[in-house]
Design a protein around this motif. Sequence first.
Motif, PDB file in Angstrom:
ATOM      1  N   GLN A  37       0.660  -1.359  -0.109  1.00 53.81           N
ATOM      2  CA  GLN A  37      -0.059  -0.105  -0.173  1.00 53.81           C
ATOM      3  C   GLN A  37       0.878   1.317   0.035  1.00 53.81           C
ATOM      4  OE1 GLN A  37      -3.345   0.228  -0.602  1.00 53.81           O
ATOM      5  NE2 GLN A  37      -3.240  -2.069  -0.692  1.00 53.81           N
ATOM      6  N   ALA A  38       2.165   1.180   0.649  1.00 57.38           N
ATOM      7  CA  ALA A  38       2.993   2.476   0.699  1.00 57.38           C
ATOM      8  C   ALA A  38       3.530   2.560  -0.774  1.00 57.38           C
ATOM      9  CB  ALA A  38       3.900   2.109   1.732  1.00 57.38           C
ATOM     10  N   VAL A  39       3.740   1.496  -1.314  1.00 60.38           N
ATOM     11  CA  VAL A  39       4.287   1.608  -2.635  1.00 60.38           C
ATOM     12  C   VAL A  39       3.150   2.169  -3.800  1.00 60.38           C
ATOM     13  CG1 VAL A  39       5.018   0.456  -4.840  1.00 60.38           C
ATOM     14  CG2 VAL A  39       5.839  -0.378  -2.584  1.00 60.38           C
ATOM     15  N   ARG A  40       2.015   1.918  -3.586  1.00 57.05           N
ATOM     16  CA  ARG A  40       0.894   2.385  -4.357  1.00 57.05           C
ATOM     17  C   ARG A  40       0.770   3.900  -4.199  1.00 57.05           C
ATOM     18  NH1 ARG A  40      -2.802  -2.907  -3.435  1.00 57.05           N
ATOM     19  NH2 ARG A  40      -2.204  -4.105  -5.319  1.00 57.05           N
ATOM     20  N   ALA A  53       3.126   5.840  -3.125  1.00 61.44           N
ATOM     21  CA  ALA A  53       4.325   6.619  -3.597  1.00 61.44           C
ATOM     22  C   ALA A  53       4.091   6.848  -5.254  1.00 61.44           C
ATOM     23  CB  ALA A  53       5.552   5.892  -3.595  1.00 61.44           C
ATOM     24  N   GLN A  54       3.350   5.946  -5.769  1.00 59.78           N
ATOM     25  CA  GLN A  54       2.954   5.971  -7.239  1.00 59.78           C
ATOM     26  C   GLN A  54       1.854   7.003  -7.543  1.00 59.78           C
ATOM     27  OE1 GLN A  54       1.869   1.579  -7.948  1.00 59.78           O
ATOM     28  NE2 GLN A  54       3.422   1.436  -9.542  1.00 59.78           N
ATOM     29  N   ASP A  55       0.941   7.177  -6.549  1.00 59.29           N
ATOM     30  CA  ASP A  55      -0.021   8.158  -6.641  1.00 59.29           C
ATOM     31  C   ASP A  55       0.485   9.439  -6.414  1.00 59.29           C
ATOM     32  OD1 ASP A  55      -1.991   6.215  -7.064  1.00 59.29           O
ATOM     33  OD2 ASP A  55      -2.736   6.229  -4.822  1.00 59.29           O
ATOM     34  N   GLU A  56       1.697   9.487  -5.719  1.00 58.45           N
ATOM     35  CA  GLU A  56       2.424  10.745  -5.488  1.00 58.45           C
ATOM     36  C   GLU A  56       3.331  11.172  -6.498  1.00 58.45           C
ATOM     37  OE1 GLU A  56       4.208  10.404  -1.601  1.00 58.45           O
ATOM     38  OE2 GLU A  56       2.434  10.118  -0.593  1.00 58.45           O
ATOM     39  N   GLY A  57       3.336  10.288  -7.494  1.00 53.67           N
ATOM     40  CA  GLY A  57       4.316  10.680  -8.595  1.00 53.67           C
ATOM     41  C   GLY A  57       5.850  10.541  -8.276  1.00 53.67           C
ATOM     42  N   ARG A  58       6.079   9.756  -7.003  1.00 50.39           N
ATOM     43  CA  ARG A  58       7.462   9.271  -6.731  1.00 50.39           C
ATOM     44  C   ARG A  58       7.963   8.131  -7.506  1.00 50.39           C
ATOM     45  NH1 ARG A  58       8.771  11.490  -1.702  1.00 50.39           N
ATOM     46  NH2 ARG A  58      10.804  10.953  -2.094  1.00 50.39           N
ATOM     47  N   PHE A  59       7.127   6.965  -7.716  1.00 48.86           N
ATOM     48  CA  PHE A  59       7.564   5.877  -8.525  1.00 48.86           C
ATOM     49  C   PHE A  59       6.702   5.933  -9.843  1.00 48.86           C
ATOM     50  CE2 PHE A  59       8.121   3.461  -4.266  1.00 48.86           C
ATOM     51  CZ  PHE A  59       9.295   4.093  -4.075  1.00 48.86           C
ATOM     52  N   ALA A  74       4.570   4.524 -12.872  1.00 51.44           N
ATOM     53  CA  ALA A  74       3.308   3.551 -12.731  1.00 51.44           C
ATOM     54  C   ALA A  74       3.448   2.323 -13.245  1.00 51.44           C
ATOM     55  CB  ALA A  74       2.276   4.265 -13.924  1.00 51.44           C
ATOM     56  N   ASP A  75       4.367   2.113 -14.047  1.00 58.08           N
ATOM     57  CA  ASP A  75       4.794   0.530 -14.653  1.00 58.08           C
ATOM     58  C   ASP A  75       5.284  -0.187 -13.378  1.00 58.08           C
ATOM     59  OD1 ASP A  75       7.115   1.633 -14.564  1.00 58.08           O
ATOM     60  OD2 ASP A  75       7.756   0.820 -16.560  1.00 58.08           O
ATOM     61  N   VAL A  76       5.571   0.188 -12.212  1.00 63.80           N
ATOM     62  CA  VAL A  76       6.314  -0.645 -11.047  1.00 63.80           C
ATOM     63  C   VAL A  76       5.193  -1.483 -10.594  1.00 63.80           C
ATOM     64  CG1 VAL A  76       7.281  -0.419  -8.894  1.00 63.80           C
ATOM     65  CG2 VAL A  76       8.240   1.133 -10.727  1.00 63.80           C
ATOM     66  N   ASP A  77       5.579  -2.623 -10.361  1.00 65.22           N
ATOM     67  CA  ASP A  77       4.819  -3.556  -9.589  1.00 65.22           C
ATOM     68  C   ASP A  77       4.715  -3.365  -8.385  1.00 65.22           C
ATOM     69  OD1 ASP A  77       3.416  -5.887  -8.432  1.00 65.22           O
ATOM     70  OD2 ASP A  77       3.701  -7.126 -10.363  1.00 65.22           O
ATOM     71  N   PRO A  78       3.840  -2.883  -7.455  1.00 66.02           N
ATOM     72  CA  PRO A  78       3.618  -2.679  -6.226  1.00 66.02           C
ATOM     73  C   PRO A  78       4.200  -3.977  -5.313  1.00 66.02           C
ATOM     74  CG  PRO A  78       1.768  -1.720  -7.181  1.00 66.02           C
ATOM     75  CD  PRO A  78       2.371  -2.577  -8.100  1.00 66.02           C
ATOM     76  N   VAL A  83      15.021   4.640  -5.935  1.00 65.02           N
ATOM     77  CA  VAL A  83      15.549   5.557  -7.577  1.00 65.02           C
ATOM     78  C   VAL A  83      15.356   4.705  -8.607  1.00 65.02           C
ATOM     79  CG1 VAL A  83      17.635   6.644  -8.413  1.00 65.02           C
ATOM     80  CG2 VAL A  83      17.129   6.873  -6.106  1.00 65.02           C
ATOM     81  N   HIS A  84      15.836   3.251  -8.460  1.00 66.69           N
ATOM     82  CA  HIS A  84      15.581   2.523  -9.741  1.00 66.69           C
ATOM     83  C   HIS A  84      13.841   2.573 -10.112  1.00 66.69           C
ATOM     84  CE1 HIS A  84      16.303  -0.832 -12.464  1.00 66.69           C
ATOM     85  NE2 HIS A  84      15.300  -1.309 -12.021  1.00 66.69           N
ATOM     86  N   ALA A  85      13.135   2.521  -9.093  1.00 67.66           N
ATOM     87  CA  ALA A  85      11.522   2.526  -9.249  1.00 67.66           C
ATOM     88  C   ALA A  85      11.023   3.969  -9.673  1.00 67.66           C
ATOM     89  CB  ALA A  85      10.946   2.263  -7.968  1.00 67.66           C
ATOM     90  N   GLY A  86      12.067   4.915  -9.893  1.00 66.66           N
ATOM     91  CA  GLY A  86      11.601   6.232 -10.391  1.00 66.66           C
ATOM     92  C   GLY A  86      11.823   7.490  -9.625  1.00 66.66           C
ATOM     93  N   ASP A  87      12.170   7.383  -8.499  1.00 66.47           N
ATOM     94  CA  ASP A  87      12.261   8.448  -7.399  1.00 66.47           C
ATOM     95  C   ASP A  87      13.700   9.215  -7.701  1.00 66.47           C
ATOM     96  OD1 ASP A  87      11.176  10.045  -5.452  1.00 66.47           O
ATOM     97  OD2 ASP A  87      11.913   9.040  -3.673  1.00 66.47           O
TER      98      ASP A  87
END
Length: 207
Positions: free
Chosen positions: A125-128, A130-136, A138-142, A182-186
């Motif tokens: 849920q924390a990963v999701r 982070a995706q919603d916040e634009g940190r990771f 969208a193609d990252v699998d939570p 960072v690899h996930a997009g941050d």
Amino acid sequence: MARTKDPAVRTLLVERAAQMLRAREPLTLRSLVAGTGVSTMAVYTYFGGMDGLWKALRQEGFTRLGSGFHTVETSSDAVRDLAALSASYVDNALDHPDLYRVMFDASVDLEDLEAADATLEYLVQAVRRAQDEGRFRADVDPLELAIQSWAIDHGLVSLVANGPLPHSTLEHCVPMLTALFVHAGDEPDRCRASVERGWAQRVPREM
């Protein structure tokens, strides 16, 4: 009429077993109840025997982990929260090293597999978020990223809680989690700051 089970007796026996593991004392039916004021029959009443006790011990490890995760406050920075969950994971392992070892003993079944799986869901849920916040991205699998984060925590703390390395080894969590996120997009600098804030939530302890 069957007697009502007293949850305090069940807790007493689980705590007693954990203490014996910690002290490296042989854990048998008789040694477990010695000095507790309950009979050996209580082990059968509450656990169905020693095999059931081992299941309860393994489950207790996940229960305590989940309780620790539940106390991690949700902030406006999901990456910080992911690192705070890592801090909580590490603290749980250091506070309960013998239960921690039993948690991952796959030769023993869990009493409630769904409850154990729910601990990982905190990270998912924390990963999701982070995706919603634009940190990771969208193609990252939570789920995959949550597992990778867990693997970093587990690998390092296993080498410290029940292994040969000093507590300072745990500080590698910060750069390793930062690299993963960072690899996930941050963004690197922002990520490092978030991870450091989350890691700072660890409970202070003497080394």
